[in-house]
Design a protein around this motif. Structure first.
Motif, PDB file in Angstrom:
ATOM      1  N   TRP A 166       0.833  -1.208   0.000  1.00  0.00           N
ATOM      2  CA  TRP A 166       0.000   0.000   0.000  1.00  0.00           C
ATOM      3  C   TRP A 166       0.865   1.253   0.000  1.00  0.00           C
ATOM      4  O   TRP A 166       1.935   1.276   0.588  1.00  0.00           O
ATOM      5  CB  TRP A 166      -0.889   0.033   1.223  1.00  0.00           C
ATOM      6  N   ARG A 167       0.375   2.297  -0.605  1.00  0.00           N
ATOM      7  CA  ARG A 167       1.087   3.585  -0.608  1.00  0.00           C
ATOM      8  C   ARG A 167       0.506   4.509   0.461  1.00  0.00           C
ATOM      9  O   ARG A 167       0.215   5.663   0.197  1.00  0.00           O
ATOM     10  CB  ARG A 167       1.002   4.231  -1.975  1.00  0.00           C
ATOM     11  N   VAL A 168       0.307   3.969   1.646  1.00  0.00           N
ATOM     12  CA  VAL A 168      -0.169   4.736   2.790  1.00  0.00           C
ATOM     13  C   VAL A 168       0.672   4.356   4.000  1.00  0.00           C
ATOM     14  O   VAL A 168       1.203   3.251   4.077  1.00  0.00           O
ATOM     15  CB  VAL A 168      -1.665   4.481   3.086  1.00  0.00           C
ATOM     16  N   THR A 169       0.790   5.277   4.936  1.00  0.00           N
ATOM     17  CA  THR A 169       1.530   5.009   6.162  1.00  0.00           C
ATOM     18  C   THR A 169       0.758   5.573   7.341  1.00  0.00           C
ATOM     19  O   THR A 169      -0.125   6.410   7.172  1.00  0.00           O
ATOM     20  CB  THR A 169       2.932   5.658   6.132  1.00  0.00           C
ATOM     21  N   GLY A 170       1.085   5.120   8.497  1.00  0.00           N
ATOM     22  CA  GLY A 170       0.463   5.630   9.701  1.00  0.00           C
ATOM     23  C   GLY A 170       0.273   4.540  10.728  1.00  0.00           C
ATOM     24  O   GLY A 170       0.396   3.350  10.424  1.00  0.00           O
ATOM     25  N   PRO A 171      -0.064   4.942  11.954  1.00  0.00           N
ATOM     26  CA  PRO A 171      -0.209   3.972  13.038  1.00  0.00           C
ATOM     27  C   PRO A 171      -1.558   3.247  13.040  1.00  0.00           C
ATOM     28  O   PRO A 171      -1.708   2.250  13.723  1.00  0.00           O
ATOM     29  CB  PRO A 171      -0.057   4.822  14.291  1.00  0.00           C
ATOM     30  N   ARG A 172      -2.536   3.741  12.301  1.00  0.00           N
ATOM     31  CA  ARG A 172      -3.872   3.134  12.324  1.00  0.00           C
ATOM     32  C   ARG A 172      -4.284   2.688  10.920  1.00  0.00           C
ATOM     33  O   ARG A 172      -5.112   3.314  10.263  1.00  0.00           O
ATOM     34  CB  ARG A 172      -4.888   4.114  12.883  1.00  0.00           C
ATOM     35  N   ILE A 173      -3.718   1.586  10.498  1.00  0.00           N
ATOM     36  CA  ILE A 173      -4.032   1.010   9.189  1.00  0.00           C
ATOM     37  C   ILE A 173      -4.312  -0.471   9.421  1.00  0.00           C
ATOM     38  O   ILE A 173      -3.562  -1.143  10.122  1.00  0.00           O
ATOM     39  CB  ILE A 173      -2.862   1.177   8.209  1.00  0.00           C
ATOM     40  N   CYS A 174      -5.390  -0.952   8.847  1.00  0.00           N
ATOM     41  CA  CYS A 174      -5.674  -2.379   9.012  1.00  0.00           C
ATOM     42  C   CYS A 174      -6.315  -2.944   7.753  1.00  0.00           C
ATOM     43  O   CYS A 174      -6.804  -2.221   6.896  1.00  0.00           O
ATOM     44  CB  CYS A 174      -6.550  -2.630  10.231  1.00  0.00           C
ATOM     45  N   SER A 175      -6.284  -4.241   7.686  1.00  0.00           N
ATOM     46  CA  SER A 175      -6.879  -4.989   6.590  1.00  0.00           C
ATOM     47  C   SER A 175      -7.963  -5.878   7.192  1.00  0.00           C
ATOM     48  O   SER A 175      -7.772  -6.445   8.265  1.00  0.00           O
ATOM     49  CB  SER A 175      -5.798  -5.835   5.915  1.00  0.00           C
ATOM     50  N   VAL A 176      -9.100  -5.999   6.508  1.00  0.00           N
ATOM     51  CA  VAL A 176     -10.202  -6.821   6.998  1.00  0.00           C
ATOM     52  C   VAL A 176     -10.402  -7.989   6.030  1.00  0.00           C
ATOM     53  O   VAL A 176     -10.597  -7.778   4.846  1.00  0.00           O
ATOM     54  CB  VAL A 176     -11.508  -6.000   7.112  1.00  0.00           C
ATOM     55  N   PHE A 177     -10.346  -9.198   6.557  1.00  0.00           N
ATOM     56  CA  PHE A 177     -10.541 -10.409   5.763  1.00  0.00           C
ATOM     57  C   PHE A 177     -11.967 -10.899   5.980  1.00  0.00           C
ATOM     58  O   PHE A 177     -12.405 -11.097   7.116  1.00  0.00           O
ATOM     59  CB  PHE A 177      -9.534 -11.482   6.215  1.00  0.00           C
ATOM     60  N   VAL A 178     -12.696 -11.064   4.884  1.00  0.00           N
ATOM     61  CA  VAL A 178     -14.091 -11.523   4.964  1.00  0.00           C
ATOM     62  C   VAL A 178     -14.229 -12.785   4.111  1.00  0.00           C
ATOM     63  O   VAL A 178     -14.296 -12.695   2.881  1.00  0.00           O
ATOM     64  CB  VAL A 178     -15.072 -10.435   4.455  1.00  0.00           C
ATOM     65  N   PRO A 179     -14.253 -13.966   4.728  1.00  0.00           N
ATOM     66  CA  PRO A 179     -14.439 -15.183   3.931  1.00  0.00           C
ATOM     67  C   PRO A 179     -15.882 -15.309   3.454  1.00  0.00           C
ATOM     68  O   PRO A 179     -16.816 -15.058   4.212  1.00  0.00           O
ATOM     69  CB  PRO A 179     -14.078 -16.295   4.904  1.00  0.00           C
ATOM     70  N   LEU A 180     -16.061 -15.642   2.193  1.00  0.00           N
ATOM     71  CA  LEU A 180     -17.395 -15.826   1.634  1.00  0.00           C
ATOM     72  C   LEU A 180     -17.825 -17.283   1.686  1.00  0.00           C
ATOM     73  O   LEU A 180     -18.999 -17.600   1.501  1.00  0.00           O
ATOM     74  CB  LEU A 180     -17.434 -15.308   0.197  1.00  0.00           C
ATOM     75  N   ASP A 181     -16.880 -18.168   1.927  1.00  0.00           N
ATOM     76  CA  ASP A 181     -17.134 -19.596   2.118  1.00  0.00           C
ATOM     77  C   ASP A 181     -16.444 -20.002   3.412  1.00  0.00           C
ATOM     78  O   ASP A 181     -15.591 -19.270   3.933  1.00  0.00           O
ATOM     79  CB  ASP A 181     -16.551 -20.416   0.963  1.00  0.00           C
ATOM     80  N   SER A 182     -16.746 -21.169   3.904  1.00  0.00           N
ATOM     81  CA  SER A 182     -16.061 -21.633   5.119  1.00  0.00           C
ATOM     82  C   SER A 182     -14.566 -21.767   4.838  1.00  0.00           C
ATOM     83  O   SER A 182     -14.160 -22.116   3.729  1.00  0.00           O
ATOM     84  CB  SER A 182     -16.634 -22.957   5.589  1.00  0.00           C
ATOM     85  N   VAL A 183     -13.767 -21.457   5.826  1.00  0.00           N
ATOM     86  CA  VAL A 183     -12.320 -21.499   5.697  1.00  0.00           C
ATOM     87  C   VAL A 183     -11.812 -22.649   6.553  1.00  0.00           C
ATOM     88  O   VAL A 183     -12.115 -22.757   7.731  1.00  0.00           O
ATOM     89  CB  VAL A 183     -11.685 -20.170   6.165  1.00  0.00           C
ATOM     90  N   GLU A 184     -11.045 -23.529   5.928  1.00  0.00           N
ATOM     91  CA  GLU A 184     -10.498 -24.677   6.657  1.00  0.00           C
ATOM     92  C   GLU A 184      -9.003 -24.588   6.728  1.00  0.00           C
ATOM     93  O   GLU A 184      -8.353 -24.082   5.892  1.00  0.00           O
ATOM     94  CB  GLU A 184     -10.902 -25.971   5.954  1.00  0.00           C
TER      95      GLU A 184
END
Length: 83
Positions: free
Chosen positions: A65-83
């Motif tokens: 990513w071309r962003v910086t800072g102390p408050r950056i996060c990524s959200v993972f959303v599975p659309l199917d069950s994850v094994e």
């Protein structure tokens, strides 16, 4: 099985835009970061069918990513069950 990835589906598909902009992810990210404001950067789709033997190596998303800072996060959303 196939392994496929695509970027920025919210720009092309209304259902992805609706979930990205109005779904629960912003509230979850804000709570995790301790922030009252959250900005949406982009979405990415991964399709990895059962039986695909290729492994995804460990990595940190921030390096892409071309962003910086102390408050950056990524959200993972599975659309199917994850094994």
């Amino acid at each position: 099985g196939i392994f496929f990835t695509d970027l920025e589906l919210a720009r092309r598909l209304p259902v992805f835009a609706a979930f990205s902009l109005h779904g629960p992810c912003a509230a979850v990210a804000g709570a995790v970061m301790g922030s009252t404001q959250v900005r949406y950067l982009y979405d990415q789709l991964f399709i990895k069918e059962k039986g695909v033997t290729a492994q995804t190596p460990w990595h940190q998303d921030g390096g892409y990513w071309r962003v910086t800072g102390p408050r950056i996060c990524s959200v993972f959303v599975p659309l199917d069950s994850v094994e």
